[in-house]
Scaffold this active site. Structure first.
Site, PDB file in Angstrom:
ATOM      1  N   ASP A   9       0.935  -1.167  -0.023  1.00 56.47           N
ATOM      2  CA  ASP A   9       0.083   0.247   0.018  1.00 56.47           C
ATOM      3  C   ASP A   9       0.857   1.256  -0.041  1.00 56.47           C
ATOM      4  O   ASP A   9       2.302   1.300   0.238  1.00 56.47           O
ATOM      5  CB  ASP A   9      -1.007  -0.075   1.103  1.00 56.47           C
ATOM      6  CG  ASP A   9      -1.982   0.989   1.251  1.00 56.47           C
ATOM      7  OD1 ASP A   9      -2.564   1.477   0.168  1.00 56.47           O
ATOM      8  OD2 ASP A   9      -2.118   1.576   2.223  1.00 56.47           O
ATOM      9  N   ASP A  69       0.050   5.027   1.019  1.00 54.95           N
ATOM     10  CA  ASP A  69      -0.571   6.012   2.023  1.00 54.95           C
ATOM     11  C   ASP A  69      -0.474   5.072   3.479  1.00 54.95           C
ATOM     12  O   ASP A  69      -1.140   4.081   3.644  1.00 54.95           O
ATOM     13  CB  ASP A  69      -1.887   6.663   2.252  1.00 54.95           C
ATOM     14  CG  ASP A  69      -1.773   7.619   0.995  1.00 54.95           C
ATOM     15  OD1 ASP A  69      -0.710   8.587   0.785  1.00 54.95           O
ATOM     16  OD2 ASP A  69      -2.515   7.635   0.043  1.00 54.95           O
TER      17      ASP A  69
END
Length: 259
Positions: free
Chosen positions: A13, A15
């Site tokens: 991922d 953020d």
């Protein structure tokens, strides 16, 4: 944990893992550099459908993270892949921004408000009441309802913002029709991403900061999972879920030596 095969490819991922509030997480640059030097397939993922991969590449580059465009996978791309598989050359009424409209244009979709096959809802900075009303009427008229991701809120410097999942709930209330969500935690996003880089779930790992999207999607896709504590999930919250990540680490810096 059961013995797993060596990790040959990585999904992470963006953020909360590589960047946090617009600043690289310590160790992120070293992790990406090590991945690129290793030659192992990898993807940086985001449920945010606003930006194109080129936009995100430029954003990451400004922070010192050198990620090639082909190593970025968004919920918009996963949605477009799903629609292309389901109904090639179809049509859609889209609520979203360049990341989503570009992805749909690239698969040959026609964007229209005249009897579209689908209503596709994604992230936008300005949700229009007029656009939502049109979406409700098109869905009531027979268009299928698709959403890029189920995230109910998104981050901003001022605090949480309503996101795709919250607007989808409004449209569902008005139509009685639930959408199909293409993004995390749907393992579809992971599987299409793995296919895009020629990787296999048994030898892949997913890194994320959220139990309910990143870790869940990784588990359901059959991957090894790493939860980092630089984002939304706190250590004491892990036990609140009926599933567990393969590993919990403080940050991406702890994974550099595993590449």
């Amino acid at each position: 944990m059961a013995d797993r095969r060596p990790i040959e490819s990585w999904l992470t991922d963006m953020d909360g893992v590589l960047i946090h509030e617009g600043v690289p997480v310590p160790g992120a640059e070293a992790f990406i550099k090590k991945l690129r030097e290793s030659g192992k397939p990898f993807l940086v993922l985001t449920n945010n459908s606003i930006y194109t991969p080129r936009d995100l590449q430029a954003r990451l580059n400004r922070m010192g993270l050198q990620v090639p465009v082909e190593n970025i996978w968004t919920s918009a791309l996963a949605t477009a892949k799903f629609l292309d598989d389901q109904r090639p050359g179809g049509s859609a009424y889209v609520i979203g921004e360049a990341g989503l409209t570009t992805a749909l244009h690239d698969i040959g979709y026609i964007l229209t408000d005249h009897e579209p096959d689908y209503v596709v809802l994604g992230e936008t900075r300005t949700y229009s009441f007029e656009a939502m009303t049109k979406a409700v009427r098109l869905i009531n008229g027979g268009a299928r309802f698709i959403c890029t991701n189920p995230d109910e809120t998104g981050p901003s410097t001022e605090g949480p913002l309503p996101a795709t999942g919250a607007v989808a709930a409004l449209i569902t209330k008005a139509t009685g029709r639930k959408p199909y969500f293409a993004g995390k935690p749907n393992p579809l996003m992971m599987r299409t991403g793995l296919n895009a880089i020629g990787a296999h779930s048994e030898t892949s790992a997913m890194i994320g900061d959220r139990m309910d999207t990143d870790v869940l999607a990784g588990i359901e896709a059959g991957m090894q999972t790493f939860l980092v504590l630089t984002g939304l999930t706190r250590p004491e919250q892990v036990e609140n879920f009926p599933y567990r990540p393969s590993h919990v680490v403080d940050s991406i810096a702890d994974l550099v030596d595993l590449v």
